[in-house]
Design an enzyme around this catalytic site. Structure first.
Site, mmCIF file in Angstrom:
data_model
loop_
_atom_site.group_PDB
_atom_site.id
_atom_site.type_symbol
_atom_site.label_atom_id
_atom_site.label_comp_id
_atom_site.label_asym_id
_atom_site.label_seq_id
_atom_site.Cartn_x
_atom_site.Cartn_y
_atom_site.Cartn_z
ATOM 1 N N SER A 6 0.855 -1.191 0.000
ATOM 2 C CA SER A 6 0.000 0.000 0.000
ATOM 3 C C SER A 6 0.888 1.236 0.000
ATOM 4 C CB SER A 6 -0.877 0.014 1.260
ATOM 5 O OG SER A 6 -1.317 1.331 1.508
ATOM 6 N N HIS A 53 -1.342 -1.730 -3.964
ATOM 7 C CA HIS A 53 -2.605 -1.541 -3.243
ATOM 8 C C HIS A 53 -2.871 -0.041 -3.095
ATOM 9 C CE1 HIS A 53 -5.660 -2.939 -0.282
ATOM 10 N NE2 HIS A 53 -5.358 -1.819 0.372
ATOM 11 N N ASP A 91 -5.368 2.808 -1.597
ATOM 12 C CA ASP A 91 -6.396 3.040 -0.581
ATOM 13 C C ASP A 91 -7.136 4.340 -0.856
ATOM 14 O OD1 ASP A 91 -6.080 0.827 1.327
ATOM 15 O OD2 ASP A 91 -4.053 1.625 1.580
ATOM 16 N N MET A 134 -10.026 6.857 0.044
ATOM 17 C CA MET A 134 -10.830 7.215 1.233
ATOM 18 C C MET A 134 -11.599 8.496 0.975
ATOM 19 S SD MET A 134 -8.034 6.551 4.194
ATOM 20 C CE MET A 134 -7.114 5.019 4.284
ATOM 21 N N HIS A 187 -8.677 -0.401 -3.260
ATOM 22 C CA HIS A 187 -9.478 -0.644 -2.053
ATOM 23 C C HIS A 187 -10.330 0.606 -1.808
ATOM 24 C CE1 HIS A 187 -9.281 -1.341 2.624
ATOM 25 N NE2 HIS A 187 -10.517 -1.433 2.154
ATOM 26 N N MET A 201 -12.622 2.697 0.218
ATOM 27 C CA MET A 201 -13.202 2.957 1.544
ATOM 28 C C MET A 201 -14.091 4.177 1.393
ATOM 29 S SD MET A 201 -9.778 2.108 3.682
ATOM 30 C CE MET A 201 -8.825 2.222 2.203
ATOM 31 N N MET A 203 -9.909 -6.979 6.968
ATOM 32 C CA MET A 203 -9.269 -5.818 7.607
ATOM 33 C C MET A 203 -8.791 -6.220 8.994
ATOM 34 S SD MET A 203 -9.330 -3.389 5.404
ATOM 35 C CE MET A 203 -8.460 -2.289 6.521
ATOM 36 N N PHE A 239 -6.562 4.783 8.357
ATOM 37 C CA PHE A 239 -5.205 5.299 8.541
ATOM 38 C C PHE A 239 -4.180 4.170 8.410
ATOM 39 C CE2 PHE A 239 -8.208 7.761 10.982
ATOM 40 C CZ PHE A 239 -7.947 9.060 10.551
ATOM 41 N N GLY A 254 -0.404 2.703 9.606
ATOM 42 C CA GLY A 254 0.403 2.757 10.820
ATOM 43 C C GLY A 254 -0.295 2.351 12.104
ATOM 44 N N ASP A 269 -5.180 -6.899 5.409
ATOM 45 C CA ASP A 269 -4.818 -5.485 5.291
ATOM 46 C C ASP A 269 -4.895 -4.786 6.642
ATOM 47 O OD1 ASP A 269 -4.360 -2.922 4.389
ATOM 48 O OD2 ASP A 269 -6.270 -2.718 3.317
ATOM 49 N N GLY A 284 1.821 -1.432 4.391
ATOM 50 C CA GLY A 284 2.039 -0.043 4.000
ATOM 51 C C GLY A 284 3.149 0.601 4.766
#
Ligand code: DX5
Ligand code: ZN
Length: 231
Positions: free
Chosen positions: A15, A40, A42, A44, A73, A75, A144, A150, A152, A182, A204
């Site tokens: 990611s 990947h 993400d 959002m 992905h 979201m 998930m 987020f 981290g 993920d 990521g």
């Protein structure tokens, strides 16, 4: 697992959410050279998750810098409104959240009709029962292991127990869908994730905050995953 050159092995889909966006093209090329299987992405919307990342222009731009499959992905709420645009932008796989699409069967059919792999993502608090009926219609399930929004964050161990159950369910029923994991995957826990049944590992921030270059760190992930799979 996917068979490549006669060997079954788990795949790695980095990611880029926590990458330095001013160097995105360069970083994606580095990840490709280091042996990434997909990229990947993400997406959002600030509604389904409390964060806004990037959208269609980034997918279009990256389509021109890599030949790797783009693993998108979403979201976002009402993902059905955008799947056509993401397919046209160059996504090879589009994953929508079971919690975000009311008519999920229609949405995944729509994705497949666009010639793109259809995935369904499941949040840590969502039970497997919520996706049981859709399993025969999807190409991948994204489990998930953090609450999305987020990079981290720390992996939630209970979500790995759910992955183990889903692995058993998919294997018993002979369904061909791939299981992707993920959130919070690091070098120190990736072996556990592979042993719990992941076909595809998403990682990521671990690649970008390791003190190594992302490519060097990705190679270490590959080796650790392969050992966990064969050992
Ligand atoms: C979380 C995203 C993940 C995340 C992965 O909302 O879906 O793909 O960015 O990043 P790490 O590996 O840092 O959890
Ligand atoms: Zn993701």
């Amino acid at each position: 697992m996917t068979t490549i050159f006669g060997h079954r092995r788990p795949l790695l889909s980095p990611s880029i959410l926590n990458a330095d966006f001013s160097r995105l093209g360069e970083i994606v090329r580095e990840l490709e050279e280091a042996g990434a299987d997909a990229i990947h992405l993400d997406v959002m919307d600030g509604r389904f998750v409390p964060n806004i990342s990037f959208g269609l222009p980034v997918v279009t731009a990256l389509r021109h810098v890599t030949t790797l499959p783009l693993d998108v992905h979403l979201m976002i709420v009402e993902p059905e409104r955008y799947v056509t645009a993401f397919a046209e932008a160059g996504a090879a796989a589009i994953t929508v959240h079971v919690e975000a699409s009311v008519h999920l069967h229609r949405t995944v059919q729509m994705i497949r009709e666009l010639g793109v792999l259809a995935g369904v993502a499941v949040n840590p608090a969502t039970p497997l029962a919520a996706i049981e009926e859709i399993l025969p219609f999807v190409d991948l399930v994204l489990v998930m292991t953090v609450d999305p929004g987020f990079g981290g964050q720390s992996l939630i161990p209970a979500a790995l127990r759910k992955l183990e159950k889903l692995r058993a369910l998919v294997d018993q029923s002979g369904l061909p869908c791939l299981l992707s994991v993920d959130g919070g995957v690091k070098l120190s826990n990736v072996a556990t994730v592979v042993r719990a049944g992941a076909d595809i590992v998403v990682t990521g921030s671990a690649l970008f905050h390791s003190g190594q270059t992302p490519g060097q760190e990705l190679r270490r992930f590959r080796d650790t995953m392969q050992q966990a799979f064969s050992g």
